[in-house]
Motif scaffolding. Structure first.
Motif, short mmCIF file in Angstrom:
data_model
loop_
_atom_site.label_atom_id
_atom_site.label_comp_id
_atom_site.label_asym_id
_atom_site.label_seq_id
_atom_site.Cartn_x
_atom_site.Cartn_y
_atom_site.Cartn_z
N GLY A 192 18.73 47.80 44.28
CA GLY A 192 19.46 46.59 44.73
C GLY A 192 20.44 45.74 43.65
N LEU A 193 20.30 46.06 42.35
CA LEU A 193 21.13 45.46 41.65
C LEU A 193 22.71 45.79 41.66
N THR A 194 23.53 44.72 41.93
CA THR A 194 24.94 44.94 41.89
C THR A 194 25.74 45.15 40.61
N ILE A 195 26.63 46.04 40.20
CA ILE A 195 26.97 46.40 39.25
C ILE A 195 28.45 46.38 39.01
N LEU A 196 29.34 45.76 37.92
CA LEU A 196 30.55 46.31 37.71
C LEU A 196 30.61 46.84 36.49
N LEU A 197 30.99 48.06 36.65
CA LEU A 197 30.97 48.82 35.56
C LEU A 197 32.15 49.30 34.83
N VAL A 198 32.33 49.12 33.68
CA VAL A 198 33.77 49.47 33.02
C VAL A 198 33.46 50.62 32.24
N GLU A 199 34.49 51.62 32.46
CA GLU A 199 34.50 52.81 31.76
C GLU A 199 35.79 53.53 31.48
N GLN A 200 35.90 54.41 30.37
CA GLN A 200 37.01 55.25 30.03
C GLN A 200 36.79 56.45 30.72
N ASN A 201 35.46 56.80 30.69
CA ASN A 201 35.09 58.20 31.41
C ASN A 201 35.29 57.97 32.88
N ALA A 202 36.35 58.25 33.33
CA ALA A 202 36.70 58.23 34.88
C ALA A 202 35.86 58.96 35.88
N ALA A 203 35.71 60.36 35.25
CA ALA A 203 35.14 61.21 36.04
C ALA A 203 33.60 60.88 36.58
N VAL A 204 32.76 60.47 35.69
CA VAL A 204 31.57 59.79 35.82
C VAL A 204 31.40 58.51 36.51
N ALA A 205 32.42 57.64 36.05
CA ALA A 205 32.28 56.37 36.80
C ALA A 205 32.91 56.38 38.23
N LEU A 206 33.95 57.55 38.67
CA LEU A 206 34.17 57.64 40.00
C LEU A 206 33.09 58.20 40.86
N SER A 207 32.19 59.05 40.21
CA SER A 207 31.25 59.83 41.05
C SER A 207 30.06 58.61 41.22
N THR A 208 30.08 57.64 40.36
CA THR A 208 28.77 56.75 40.64
C THR A 208 29.22 55.56 41.38
N SER A 209 30.46 55.17 41.35
CA SER A 209 30.78 54.04 42.02
C SER A 209 31.27 54.20 43.54
N SER A 210 31.30 52.95 44.31
CA SER A 210 32.00 53.23 45.75
C SER A 210 33.24 52.88 45.82
N TYR A 211 33.85 51.92 44.93
CA TYR A 211 35.22 51.57 44.80
C TYR A 211 35.55 51.29 43.44
N ALA A 212 37.05 51.48 43.24
CA ALA A 212 37.25 51.37 41.92
C ALA A 212 38.55 50.72 41.56
N TYR A 213 38.84 50.02 40.64
CA TYR A 213 40.22 49.40 40.05
C TYR A 213 40.51 50.26 39.11
N ILE A 214 41.82 50.34 38.79
CA ILE A 214 42.55 50.72 37.55
C ILE A 214 43.41 49.85 37.08
#
Ligand SMILES: Nc1ncnc2c1ncn2[C@@H]1O[C@H](COP(=O)(O)OP(=O)(O)OP(=O)(O)O)[C@@H](O)[C@H]1O
Ligand SMILES: [Mg+2]
Length: 237
Positions: free
Chosen positions: A187-209
């Motif tokens: 249930g936790l909402t998360i804003l995730l900052v990453e340089q590792n785009a591969a892992v971030a894109l596979s975990t998130s539903s939406y992304a901003y660059i």
């Protein structure tokens, strides 16, 4: 219904350095949204603007429908926005237990603090084995778990995570992202900052660059993973 977090046209600067220019993004309740970009793109500045650690020059930030762009940082935390800073800053000379307790120091509900403490140790059994250990002697992955655990002790409604994969081996990155996924499913909402785009894109539903303080691209993470320019620039294909 407004999203849990909404930034509209947010700009921020450090003296003459314009770090953010007109950034608009939103994070729906219950989601993981990723904020990607290379070194110096303005990712940490965005989180610091939300947490009120850098002043917002112009634009609006709304959390749960209420404006927070002029609020004091401690009030933002009390409202449920908790940031895990970049670069693993645990309190090195304190024990694991003391580090976790520090996360709850503003709370006045000892019963639920104790319950959260147990719940967090259920998430991170490694930390339970090391409650008395000095935090500075934990491994890199354990320190990252401790930082996330400490943030959870503040009872966030929105967790701002700044490069949780930084400096970790691929196995530990998988493990940390496993935890992130589980927290989100609970249930936790998360804003995730990453340089590792591969892992971030596979975990998130939406992304901003972000590029040079401006939004360059946004979209469903699934689609960005297959976008040619994203693959070339951020995924190394
Ligand atoms: N305290 C500061 N004083 C002056 N300039 C700063 C400060 N903090 C950041 N900057 C500048 O603002 C810009 C954005 O920095 P920021 O830390 O937000 O980038 P980032 O996307 O988080 O990068 P990284 O991936 O390296 O952490 C950079 O050009 C940086 O040099
Ligand atoms: Mg940064």
């Amino acid at each position: 219904m407004p999203d849990l977090l909404e930034l509209t046209g947010v700009s921020a600067s450090y003296g003459r350095i314009q770090a953010l220019s007109g950034v608009s993004l939103s994070v729906p309740e219950g989601s993981i949204v990723a904020l990607l970009g290379s070194n110096g793109a303005g990712k940490t500045t965005t989180l610091n603007a939300i947490s009120r650690l850098v002043p917002v020059q112009s634009g609006n930030i709304r959390f749960d429908g209420k404006p927070i762009e002029s609020m004091a940082s401690h009030r933002v935390v009390e409202g449920g926005v908790v940031q895990v800073p970049e670069g693993r800053e645990v309190f090195r000379d304190m024990s694991v237990r003391e580090n976790l307790e520090m996360g709850a120091y503003r709370r006045k509900d000892p019963k639920s603090v104790r319950a959260d403490f147990e719940r967090i140790l259920d998430y991170f059994p490694k930390l339970r084995e090391r409650l008395q250990q000095r935090a500075g002697t934990l491994s890199g992955g354990e320190q990252q778990m401790l930082l996330i655990g400490r943030a959870l002790m503040a009872r966030p409604r929105l967790l701002l995570l700044d490069e949780p994969s930084l400096g970790l081996s691929p196995v530990l990155v998988q493990q940390i992202f496993g935890f992130i996924d589980r927290l989100n499913k609970d249930g936790l909402t998360i804003l995730l900052v990453e340089q590792n785009a591969a892992v971030a894109l596979s975990t998130s539903s939406y992304a901003y660059i972000l590029e040079n303080g401006e939004l360059a691209l946004q979209g469903a993470s699934k689609e960005l993973r297959h976008d040619d320019s994203v693959r070339r620039t951020y995924l190394g294909h």
